[in-house]
Design an enzyme around this catalytic site. Structure first.
Site, PDB file in Angstrom:
ATOM      1  N   GLY A 198       8.851   4.814  -6.241  1.00  0.00           N
ATOM      2  CA  GLY A 198       7.429   4.544  -6.009  1.00  0.00           C
ATOM      3  C   GLY A 198       7.087   3.108  -5.659  1.00  0.00           C
ATOM      4  O   GLY A 198       5.911   2.774  -5.526  1.00  0.00           O
TER       5      GLY A 198
ATOM      6  N   GLY B  53      12.842   5.306  -2.714  1.00  0.00           N
ATOM      7  CA  GLY B  53      13.031   5.931  -1.404  1.00  0.00           C
ATOM      8  C   GLY B  53      12.411   5.020  -0.363  1.00  0.00           C
ATOM      9  O   GLY B  53      13.093   4.269   0.337  1.00  0.00           O
TER      10      GLY B  53
ATOM     11  N   ARG C 237       1.826  11.011   8.525  1.00  0.00           N
ATOM     12  CA  ARG C 237       1.244  10.260   7.412  1.00  0.00           C
ATOM     13  C   ARG C 237      -0.194   9.768   7.658  1.00  0.00           C
ATOM     14  O   ARG C 237      -1.028   9.866   6.761  1.00  0.00           O
ATOM     15  CB  ARG C 237       2.151   9.100   7.000  1.00  0.00           C
ATOM     16  CG  ARG C 237       3.544   9.573   6.537  1.00  0.00           C
ATOM     17  CD  ARG C 237       4.339   8.494   5.832  1.00  0.00           C
ATOM     18  NE  ARG C 237       3.797   8.154   4.546  1.00  0.00           N
ATOM     19  CZ  ARG C 237       3.039   7.121   4.302  1.00  0.00           C
ATOM     20  NH1 ARG C 237       2.767   6.266   5.261  1.00  0.00           N
ATOM     21  NH2 ARG C 237       2.561   6.909   3.098  1.00  0.00           N
TER      22      ARG C 237
ATOM     23  N   TYR D 213      -2.451  11.244   4.830  1.00  0.00           N
ATOM     24  CA  TYR D 213      -2.806  10.319   3.736  1.00  0.00           C
ATOM     25  C   TYR D 213      -3.704   9.171   4.188  1.00  0.00           C
ATOM     26  O   TYR D 213      -3.819   8.180   3.455  1.00  0.00           O
ATOM     27  CB  TYR D 213      -1.554   9.674   3.127  1.00  0.00           C
ATOM     28  CG  TYR D 213      -0.401  10.592   2.846  1.00  0.00           C
ATOM     29  CD1 TYR D 213      -0.448  11.518   1.811  1.00  0.00           C
ATOM     30  CD2 TYR D 213       0.767  10.505   3.597  1.00  0.00           C
ATOM     31  CE1 TYR D 213       0.630  12.337   1.555  1.00  0.00           C
ATOM     32  CE2 TYR D 213       1.848  11.324   3.333  1.00  0.00           C
ATOM     33  CZ  TYR D 213       1.770  12.245   2.312  1.00  0.00           C
ATOM     34  OH  TYR D 213       2.836  13.055   2.053  1.00  0.00           O
TER      35      TYR D 213
ATOM     36  N   CYS E  49      -2.274  18.646  20.268  1.00  0.00           N
ATOM     37  CA  CYS E  49      -3.550  19.236  20.621  1.00  0.00           C
ATOM     38  C   CYS E  49      -4.457  19.282  19.406  1.00  0.00           C
ATOM     39  O   CYS E  49      -4.723  20.357  18.852  1.00  0.00           O
ATOM     40  CB  CYS E  49      -3.303  20.624  21.178  1.00  0.00           C
ATOM     41  SG  CYS E  49      -4.585  21.073  22.297  1.00  0.00           S
TER      42      CYS E  49
ATOM     43  N   TYR F  96       9.377   8.880   5.249  1.00  0.00           N
ATOM     44  CA  TYR F  96       8.490  10.045   5.348  1.00  0.00           C
ATOM     45  C   TYR F  96       7.902  10.208   6.746  1.00  0.00           C
ATOM     46  O   TYR F  96       6.799  10.717   6.911  1.00  0.00           O
ATOM     47  CB  TYR F  96       7.382   9.966   4.291  1.00  0.00           C
ATOM     48  CG  TYR F  96       7.927   9.802   2.879  1.00  0.00           C
ATOM     49  CD1 TYR F  96       8.552  10.860   2.240  1.00  0.00           C
ATOM     50  CD2 TYR F  96       7.861   8.567   2.215  1.00  0.00           C
ATOM     51  CE1 TYR F  96       9.065  10.713   0.962  1.00  0.00           C
ATOM     52  CE2 TYR F  96       8.376   8.410   0.937  1.00  0.00           C
ATOM     53  CZ  TYR F  96       8.979   9.487   0.315  1.00  0.00           C
ATOM     54  OH  TYR F  96       9.493   9.332  -0.947  1.00  0.00           O
TER      55      TYR F  96
HETATM   56  N1  LLP Z   1      11.588  10.089  -7.498  1.00  0.00           N
HETATM   57  C1  LLP Z   1      10.789  11.176  -7.548  1.00  0.00           C
HETATM   58  C2  LLP Z   1      10.923  12.085  -8.676  1.00  0.00           C
HETATM   59  C3  LLP Z   1       9.856  11.411  -6.547  1.00  0.00           C
HETATM   60  O1  LLP Z   1       9.063  12.472  -6.616  1.00  0.00           O
HETATM   61  C4  LLP Z   1       9.763  10.508  -5.457  1.00  0.00           C
HETATM   62  C5  LLP Z   1       8.808  10.740  -4.381  1.00  0.00           C
HETATM   63  C6  LLP Z   1      10.622   9.410  -5.430  1.00  0.00           C
HETATM   64  C7  LLP Z   1      11.520   9.226  -6.469  1.00  0.00           C
HETATM   65  C8  LLP Z   1      10.604   8.392  -4.331  1.00  0.00           C
HETATM   66  O2  LLP Z   1       9.396   7.732  -4.208  1.00  0.00           O
HETATM   67  P1  LLP Z   1       9.294   6.460  -3.216  1.00  0.00           P
HETATM   68  O3  LLP Z   1      10.158   5.370  -3.783  1.00  0.00           O
HETATM   69  O4  LLP Z   1       9.770   6.890  -1.892  1.00  0.00           O
HETATM   70  O5  LLP Z   1       7.854   6.122  -3.207  1.00  0.00           O
HETATM   71  N2  LLP Z   1       5.340  11.994   1.528  1.00  0.00           N
HETATM   72  C9  LLP Z   1       4.662  10.952   0.785  1.00  0.00           C
HETATM   73  C10 LLP Z   1       5.474  10.477  -0.372  1.00  0.00           C
HETATM   74  C11 LLP Z   1       5.837  11.577  -1.338  1.00  0.00           C
HETATM   75  C12 LLP Z   1       6.674  11.060  -2.448  1.00  0.00           C
HETATM   76  C13 LLP Z   1       7.237  12.176  -3.230  1.00  0.00           C
HETATM   77  N3  LLP Z   1       8.092  11.766  -4.298  1.00  0.00           N
HETATM   78  C14 LLP Z   1       4.330   9.817   1.729  1.00  0.00           C
HETATM   79  O6  LLP Z   1       4.600   9.917   2.906  1.00  0.00           O
HETATM   80  O7  LLP Z   1       3.729   8.812   1.301  1.00  0.00           O
END
Ligand code: LLP
Length: 433
Positions: free
Chosen positions: A249, A293, A331, A335, A362, A391
């Site tokens: 996150g 991520g 995105r 969002y 479209c 993403y």
């Molecule tokens: N760990 C868990 C349990 C998660 O659910 C997630 C993301 C991560 C790690 C990695 O989070 P990051 O470091 O990437 O923020 N599609 C959305 C983001 C969805 C995230 C879902 N879970 C976007 O494009 O912002």
């Protein structure tokens, strides 16, 4: 001047280069839209997280969240950098293993893992399954009984912490589909059930409070809550975790207005908070795992688009259409995500004008950048949209039967195609007449 990240710079021909590769040449070679990943930047991020833990003398695991972007080459890179990976489907497990990831370094998440997926994970020897709910305890127990195996597990807790981010990517609050809730006592019930099953080897607890979080506060609140809960469980069940997994996150910079903490600062803040709480409660300091991520992959990615048609509505709006859009980056539509970008094939001295960058899909909502100031653009110009590495491709789709773009890795002047562009034949490959 555009926000240039990682190895991005302009060369003598006034072309954007990334990883020492000229993006104009890459666009000629592979076509557009094209995702270009700066491998040196990915490595730097991966090492930054690990080295910070190591310099603090903390046992750790940095587990990349595959959902941000994955493909065979990405898993190979993760192995090289000694990162684990978090997967959320059998498809990601399959890709990770094919990509050379050692199953023991795979961590399986998800709020509705199917029986087939759990069986597949167990058979493949996936190192860690993060149990999310009571149904999963039953399913996994039955599978282990049947296969005569044991499995390392953690369980996911929703500690009841709100972080400041978009509601769709907020996950640590009580009202969430993920994990065991603490306040209602469900987390404690889950712990008892897991401890009672000798085939489930419980390594620790997990929480993930959300995504694209800029400050350490939410994480600190989560650490505090988690340790209070863990300490209660120590007293009640004489159970102490080996591992505390704080999820991912960590926020990134999409535009100059974004000001997230550096990855290293997040790690330091979490480690200090865990140390502080452990001392306060006399709790044995656990290993700390994280699951970044976006913060590893987002800024490493740039999408190169070709400019096509334009529409100027006097005193209303100037639309610039590019050859991609919501199919390769949903995105902004999903969002309200805000991105930045710039002209990649020339440096213009002309006065910037306000415009809107839209895609070719479209749908009126197919907007990539609502408002941006750019010099006047011409057809065939290349527009580089920055920080698209997370993403973007992973959420790509074939809306309007557009083709998913190609992806290249660039490093030290070398380019490597890691995902080829789809073909029309690919589009009908699953259709049955
Ligand atoms: N760990 C868990 C349990 C998660 O659910 C997630 C993301 C991560 C790690 C990695 O989070 P990051 O470091 O990437 O923020 N599609 C959305 C983001 C969805 C995230 C879902 N879970 C976007 O494009 O912002």
């Amino acid at each position: 001047m555009p926000l240039l990240v990682g190895t991005a710079e302009f060369n003598e021909q006034e072309h954007l280069t990334i990883g020492g590769c000229d993006t104009v040449r890459l666009a000629e070679k592979y076509g557009t839209p094209l995702f270009v990943y700066d491998v040196a930047h990915i490595r730097e991020r991966a090492r930054g997280f690990k080295q910070t833990f190591n310099s603090l003398g903390v046992k750790n695991k940095v587990i990349y969240a595959s959902k941000a972007f994955c493909c065979l080459a990405m898993y190979k890179l993760l192995e090289e950098e000694e990162l684990g990976c978090d997967v959320v489907s059998a498809g990601e497990i399959f890709t990770a293993i094919k990509g050379g990831m050692s199953p023991k370094n795979i961590e399986f998440h998800g709020n509705n893992k199917t029986k087939e997926e759990l069986l597949y994970a167990v058979e493949q020897g996936v190192g860690m399954i993060i149990i999310d709910n009571f149904y999963e305890i039953e399913l996994l127990s039955a599978i282990l009984k049947e296969t005569g195996k044991k499995q390392h597990v953690m369980f996911r807790i929703t500690p009841g912490v709100d972080a400041e981010t978009h509601e769709y990517i907020l996950t640590g609050q009580e009202d969430s589909k993920f994990g065991f809730d603490v306040n209602s006592g469900q987390a404690t019930q889950a712990l008892e059930k897991i401890l009672a099953d000798e085939r489930l080897i419980l390594k620790g607890a997990h929480c993930h409070i959300g995504s694209q979080i800029f400050s350490a506060e939410g994480f600190l609140a989560a650490v505090e809550k988690m340790l209070l809960i863990l300490n209660d469980w120590k007293k009640a069940f004489n159970y102490t975790v080996d591992v505390l997994n704080m999820g991912g996150g960590f926020g990134v910079q999409y535009t100059e207005a974004d000001d997230p903490l550096e990855p290293e600062a997040f790690v330091k803040a979490i480690v200090n908070a865990v140390k502080g709480q452990c001392e306060l409660l006399d709790y044995t300091f656990p290993e700390i795992w994280i699951e970044p991520g976006r913060s590893i992959i987002a800024e490493a990615g740039t999408t190169i688009y070709t400019v096509g048609s334009q529409k100027v509505i006097p005193d209303v709006r100037h639309y610039v259409s590019v050859d991609g859009g919501m199919g390769d980056n949903i995105r902004p539509a999903l969002y309200d995500a805000i991105y930045d970008g710039f002209l990649a094939n020339r440096i213009s001295k002309e006065t910037p004008e306000e415009m809107r960058i839209v895609g070719k899909y479209c749908e009126s909502g197919d907007i990539l950048i609502k408002t941006i100031e750019l010099p006047p653009l011409k057809p065939e110009d290349l527009f580089a949209m920055t920080s698209t590495g997370a993403y973007g491709y992973s959420m790509a789709n074939n809306y309007n039967r557009n083709l998913k773009p190609a992806v290249v890795f660039v490093e030290n002047g070398q380019d490597k195609l890691v995902i080829r562009r789809e073909t029309y034949e690919d589009l009908i490959a699953l259709d049955c007449e």
